[in-house]
Design an enzyme around this catalytic site. Structure first.
Site, PDB file in Angstrom:
ATOM      1  N   TYR A  52       0.842  -1.194   0.000  1.00 34.40           N
ATOM      2  CA  TYR A  52       0.000   0.000   0.000  1.00 34.40           C
ATOM      3  C   TYR A  52       0.884   1.254   0.000  1.00 34.40           C
ATOM      4  O   TYR A  52       1.599   1.518   0.961  1.00 34.40           O
ATOM      5  CB  TYR A  52      -0.925   0.015   1.212  1.00 34.40           C
ATOM      6  CG  TYR A  52      -1.982  -1.061   1.211  1.00 34.40           C
ATOM      7  CD1 TYR A  52      -2.264  -1.806   0.069  1.00 34.40           C
ATOM      8  CD2 TYR A  52      -2.716  -1.337   2.362  1.00 34.40           C
ATOM      9  CE1 TYR A  52      -3.241  -2.796   0.077  1.00 34.40           C
ATOM     10  CE2 TYR A  52      -3.693  -2.322   2.380  1.00 34.40           C
ATOM     11  CZ  TYR A  52      -3.952  -3.048   1.232  1.00 34.40           C
ATOM     12  OH  TYR A  52      -4.915  -4.036   1.239  1.00 34.40           O
ATOM     13  N   SER A 215     -13.305  -4.417  -0.114  1.00 35.07           N
ATOM     14  CA  SER A 215     -14.122  -3.682  -1.093  1.00 35.07           C
ATOM     15  C   SER A 215     -15.609  -3.961  -0.894  1.00 35.07           C
ATOM     16  O   SER A 215     -16.311  -4.385  -1.817  1.00 35.07           O
ATOM     17  CB  SER A 215     -13.705  -4.033  -2.532  1.00 35.07           C
ATOM     18  OG  SER A 215     -12.448  -3.478  -2.841  1.00 35.07           O
TER      19      SER A 215
END
Length: 305
Positions: A52, A215
């Protein structure tokens, strides 16, 4: 914030995990406010990955939370490794190097949970077992899990790895719910009957592995959110109807839909919006009825056989 046991461990965690993949988009003051809001909401479980922001997100988080011993004792840190540029890598050397980098960036001596990020086609499970043993003995990692793995991939690891697999992070939302819908389309001649994941939902329930949906607002593979999207009029109408009944937002209902499943999932949020994060956390207090849950499932285009 309600809590739950993570997998078959004794680790008590909030039912909502705070994903930090997008924290790089915030400035220093915004990041501090975001992290503080999460703590105030009881969402002290923070999900990271070494990729990330190429690791920058972990550094930003450590700065934002003002990492020190007393702070570290009151939060739960999870990170992931195994993705490299152009490849996946579950070698012992890479896992150990990755964890050292993660710990340095997060400014901590240990991770509560380490997940293997994406299945490595060249995995040698004996090496994974050796890496996990080193990390456990050194106290650098307390619990272990996987991400995006199917039952046989997990079984292969479990043949060599002695530590329990406590979590499996998988893509799951109201519009991406094939792991749920193929369960009631058994032996049917339709696309929903196609078992694309080896019955991973049932496998995780049978083996006390916590599913962490990632998600939870996306449709497709990062194609966009379904909430307020003109592509899903019937779904949004139904979600808004249920949201009005409980006097909450559509965001809250989308998370509550996942929490209603008896698998006791732990959704991972991705928002950096403080109000939306608060709305996610409110889902902890919402218990949808069976009729509401199925109504939302059908409104997403799923037809019951």
């Amino acid at each position: 914030m309600k809590t739950m046991k993570l997998g078959n461990s004794a680790l008590e965690v909030p039912v909502i995990a705070v994903g930090c993949m997008r924290i790089k988009s915030l400035n220093k003051a915004e990041a501090e406010r975001f992290v503080q809001t999460a703590l105030e909401e009881g969402a002290n479980f923070f999900d990271h990955a070494d990729i990330y922001g190429s690791g920058v997100c972990e550094e930003i988080f450590a700065d934002a939370i003002h990492m020190r011993q007393d702070v570290r004792e009151n939060i739960i840190l999870q990170s992931k490794c195994g993705i490299r540029k152009g490849m996946f890598d579950f070698s012992k050397e890479h896992i150990l190097e990755s964890v050292d980098g993660i710990l340095k960036r997060l400014r901590t001596d240990y991770l509560d949970i380490l997940l293997l990020h994406r299945p490595d086609a060249l995995v040698e499970p004996e090496e994974v077992a050796e890496a996990f043993d080193v990390l456990e003995r050194s106290g650098k990692v307390l619990h272990f899990g996987v991400s995006n793995q199917n039952p046989l991939q997990i079984q292969l690891l479990k043949k060599y790895v002695k530590q329990p697999i406590v979590a499996n992070q998988l893509q799951l939302s109201i519009t991406n719910a094939t792991m749920i819908t193929n369960g009631f389309n058994v032996n049917m001649e339709n696309d929903s009957a196609v078992n694309r994941d080896g019955s991973i939902l049932d496998f995780c329930r049978l083996n006390d592995i916590t599913i962490q949906p990632w998600s939870p607002f996306q449709y497709g593979f990062f194609e966009g959110v379904f909430l307020g999207n003109d592509k899903f009029p019937e779904l949004n109408q139904k979600i808004d109807e249920v949201a009005e009944k409980y006097s909450v937002s559509n965001t809250t209902i989308a998370i509550a839909w996942l929490l209603r499943h008896p698998a006791r999932m732990q959704p991972v949020t991705g928002t950096m919006n403080i109000e939306r994060l608060k709305d996610c956390c409110k889902a902890s207090d919402i218990q949808l009825t069976r009729e509401e849950w199925y109504g939302i499932l059908r409104a997403a285009g799923n037809v019951l056989p």
